[in-house]
Design a protein around this motif. Structure first.
Motif, PDB file in Angstrom:
ATOM      1  N   ALA A  97       0.905  -1.590  -0.424  1.00  0.00           N
ATOM      2  CA  ALA A  97      -0.231   0.101  -0.554  1.00  0.00           C
ATOM      3  C   ALA A  97       1.156   1.089   0.189  1.00  0.00           C
ATOM      4  CB  ALA A  97      -1.292   0.455   1.080  1.00  0.00           C
ATOM      5  N   ILE A  98       2.468   1.348   0.647  1.00  0.00           N
ATOM      6  CA  ILE A  98       2.990   2.572   0.702  1.00  0.00           C
ATOM      7  C   ILE A  98       3.766   1.938  -0.420  1.00  0.00           C
ATOM      8  CG2 ILE A  98       4.151   3.986   2.435  1.00  0.00           C
ATOM      9  CD1 ILE A  98       2.478   3.118   4.076  1.00  0.00           C
ATOM     10  N   THR A  99       4.090   2.934  -1.635  1.00  0.00           N
ATOM     11  CA  THR A  99       5.347   2.505  -2.082  1.00  0.00           C
ATOM     12  C   THR A  99       6.490   3.391  -2.004  1.00  0.00           C
ATOM     13  OG1 THR A  99       4.268   3.625  -3.535  1.00  0.00           O
ATOM     14  CG2 THR A  99       3.803   0.980  -3.580  1.00  0.00           C
ATOM     15  N   GLU A 100       7.725   3.257  -2.660  1.00  0.00           N
ATOM     16  CA  GLU A 100       8.589   4.222  -2.042  1.00  0.00           C
ATOM     17  C   GLU A 100       8.343   5.324  -3.480  1.00  0.00           C
ATOM     18  OE1 GLU A 100      13.285   4.476  -3.530  1.00  0.00           O
ATOM     19  OE2 GLU A 100      12.353   2.548  -3.123  1.00  0.00           O
ATOM     20  N   ALA A 101       7.692   5.343  -4.587  1.00  0.00           N
ATOM     21  CA  ALA A 101       7.257   5.711  -5.660  1.00  0.00           C
ATOM     22  C   ALA A 101       6.935   7.263  -4.753  1.00  0.00           C
ATOM     23  CB  ALA A 101       7.047   5.363  -7.079  1.00  0.00           C
ATOM     24  N   ASP A 102       5.776   6.429  -4.164  1.00  0.00           N
ATOM     25  CA  ASP A 102       4.478   7.342  -3.575  1.00  0.00           C
ATOM     26  C   ASP A 102       5.304   8.498  -2.873  1.00  0.00           C
ATOM     27  OD1 ASP A 102       2.544   6.931  -5.242  1.00  0.00           O
ATOM     28  OD2 ASP A 102       1.495   5.784  -3.939  1.00  0.00           O
ATOM     29  N   LEU A 103       6.264   7.883  -2.009  1.00  0.00           N
ATOM     30  CA  LEU A 103       6.531   9.067  -0.707  1.00  0.00           C
ATOM     31  C   LEU A 103       7.244   9.570  -0.992  1.00  0.00           C
ATOM     32  CD1 LEU A 103       7.544   5.896   2.268  1.00  0.00           C
ATOM     33  CD2 LEU A 103       6.665   8.029   2.123  1.00  0.00           C
ATOM     34  N   ARG A 104       8.649   9.221  -2.460  1.00  0.00           N
ATOM     35  CA  ARG A 104       9.668  10.562  -3.044  1.00  0.00           C
ATOM     36  C   ARG A 104       8.223  11.364  -4.112  1.00  0.00           C
ATOM     37  NH1 ARG A 104      14.245   8.969  -3.435  1.00  0.00           N
ATOM     38  NH2 ARG A 104      15.337   7.034  -2.843  1.00  0.00           N
ATOM     39  N   ALA A 105       7.295  11.259  -4.069  1.00  0.00           N
ATOM     40  CA  ALA A 105       6.447  12.178  -5.248  1.00  0.00           C
ATOM     41  C   ALA A 105       5.909  12.612  -4.523  1.00  0.00           C
ATOM     42  CB  ALA A 105       5.478  11.415  -5.653  1.00  0.00           C
ATOM     43  N   GLY A 106       5.867  12.763  -2.342  1.00  0.00           N
ATOM     44  CA  GLY A 106       4.987  13.396  -1.310  1.00  0.00           C
ATOM     45  C   GLY A 106       4.550  13.885  -0.979  1.00  0.00           C
ATOM     46  N   LEU A 107       3.576  12.561  -2.029  1.00  0.00           N
ATOM     47  CA  LEU A 107       2.377  12.102  -1.079  1.00  0.00           C
ATOM     48  C   LEU A 107       2.041  11.798  -0.012  1.00  0.00           C
ATOM     49  CD1 LEU A 107       0.751   9.823  -4.259  1.00  0.00           C
ATOM     50  CD2 LEU A 107       0.271  12.099  -4.961  1.00  0.00           C
ATOM     51  N   PHE A 108       2.733  11.417   0.676  1.00  0.00           N
ATOM     52  CA  PHE A 108       2.481  11.555   2.285  1.00  0.00           C
ATOM     53  C   PHE A 108       2.648  12.598   2.969  1.00  0.00           C
ATOM     54  CE2 PHE A 108       2.594   6.859   0.819  1.00  0.00           C
ATOM     55  CZ  PHE A 108       0.847   6.593   1.241  1.00  0.00           C
ATOM     56  N   ASP A 109       3.699  13.849   2.735  1.00  0.00           N
ATOM     57  CA  ASP A 109       3.985  14.550   3.281  1.00  0.00           C
ATOM     58  C   ASP A 109       3.169  15.497   3.971  1.00  0.00           C
ATOM     59  OD1 ASP A 109       6.483  14.290   1.730  1.00  0.00           O
ATOM     60  OD2 ASP A 109       6.448  15.999   0.989  1.00  0.00           O
ATOM     61  N   PHE A 110       3.115  15.407   4.841  1.00  0.00           N
ATOM     62  CA  PHE A 110       1.713  16.270   5.838  1.00  0.00           C
ATOM     63  C   PHE A 110       0.331  15.449   6.403  1.00  0.00           C
ATOM     64  CE2 PHE A 110       4.331  19.336   3.003  1.00  0.00           C
ATOM     65  CZ  PHE A 110       5.095  19.959   4.367  1.00  0.00           C
ATOM     66  N   ALA A 111       0.756  14.452   5.770  1.00  0.00           N
ATOM     67  CA  ALA A 111      -0.050  13.230   6.506  1.00  0.00           C
ATOM     68  C   ALA A 111      -0.244  13.362   7.700  1.00  0.00           C
ATOM     69  CB  ALA A 111      -0.231  11.985   5.555  1.00  0.00           C
ATOM     70  N   GLU A 112      -2.384  13.429   8.356  1.00  0.00           N
ATOM     71  CA  GLU A 112      -2.126  12.266   9.320  1.00  0.00           C
ATOM     72  C   GLU A 112      -2.295  12.020   9.930  1.00  0.00           C
ATOM     73  OE1 GLU A 112      -6.394  14.125  11.778  1.00  0.00           O
ATOM     74  OE2 GLU A 112      -6.848  13.774  10.326  1.00  0.00           O
TER      75      GLU A 112
END
Length: 301
Positions: A97-112
């Protein structure tokens, strides 16, 4: 996919301070407890991820918390002061569910993030709320390790409220305070060649604009994997149509990707007045003396 190891907070549990059911309070006061930590992560786009450190999936309040990877917990305590509660989260990825590509894309920045404990033997007792906050900017190393700070609710109290006098405008071009309508000034673009992660050449629609029109502007991708995300423009070459971005997009840009680009503003009064005819909405104090004037002294000669 690299394995994920996520560090979650280990909190000092003080039942009188927390709101919890009588049944769960009695369980915590007993000689043996059967507690599991759950954490819910909600990204800014509304996508939710649910995990637990229990040895199997756990259902609580109609939602299933996945036990897909082991977790370790770092120490964290709370007190009655207004000091900022925060901790660092380190780990490696192991969830599909949590991929390296999504993290590098900033999708998880400032998530609650919400962290709580439940009695896995009887989840109906309710939850012991441990921590609620937001992830800071997520960074990831070349070895596949990520690091992020979990910021507590008291973090908001550290923000400065109000504005300082400044020679430059404090508004962003096109926002409610600025009032400039960006639609007629923006252009649609199509990537024709890519130089590197931050530089590409594109063709623009519409009539010609001034040489520095899009320097400091905003590129918003309308197709490709970066669709919907925006990045500021560092420079724009009007002659050959080359854009240089301040930061690389989360995903690679390729020829054929489309975007819209809004003009930039250097926030000077003369630019606001001459280029945008918006002097009445200028949110700065261009004629307030600066430090050079304050520290200057009369010429003795």
């Amino acid at each position: 996919m690299v394995p994920l190891r996520l560090a979650l907070p280990s909190l000092r549990i003080e039942p009188p301070v927390k709101q919890l059911s009588a049944a769960l309070a009695a369980h915590l006061a007993g000689p043996v407890t059967t507690l599991a930590t759950c954490w819910a992560l909600t990204r800014r786009d509304g996508v939710e991820f649910l995990f637990t450190d229990h040895d199997r999936d756990l259902t609580f309040e109609g939602k299933t918390y996945l036990a897909r990877f082991g977790t370790s917990r770092t120490a964290l305590s709370s007190d009655a002061s207004f000091s900022v509660d925060s901790l660092e989260v380190d780990g490696f990825f192991d969830s599909t569910a949590i991929t390296e590509a999504d993290l590098r894309a900033g999708l998880f920045d400032f998530a609650e993030v919400r962290v709580f404990a439940v009695n896995w033997a009887d989840p109906g007792m309710g939850a012991l709320r441990l921590r609620r906050g937001w992830l800071g900017e997520v960074t990831i190393s070349e070895q596949g390790q990520f690091r992020s700070e979990l910021r507590g609710l008291a973090q908001a109290l550290q923000q400065e409220i109000g504005a300082l006098f400044s020679a430059e405008c404090r508004a962003d071009l096109g926002d409610a305070r600025c009032g400039v309508v960006l639609g007629p000034l923006s252009r649609s673009g199509l990537v024709t060649a890519v130089t590197n992660r931050t530089t590409f050449t594109a063709s623009l629609s519409g009539p010609a604009v001034s040489a520095d029109a899009f320097t400091g502007g905003l590129v918003t991708w309308t197709s490709g994997p970066n669709s919907g995300r925006a990045i500021e423009v560092k420079s724009w070459d009007q002659v050959i149509g080359t854009f240089e971005l301040y930061l690389p997009p989360g995903y690679a840009v390729a020829a054929g990707h489309s975007f819209t680009v809004a003009p930039g503003c250097d926030k000077r009064f003369v630019t606001c007045r001459t280029r945008f005819a918006n002097a009445l909405n200028f949110r700065g104090e261009p004629y307030v003396p600066g430090m050079d004037s304050v520290l200057s002294y009369p010429d003795a000669s």
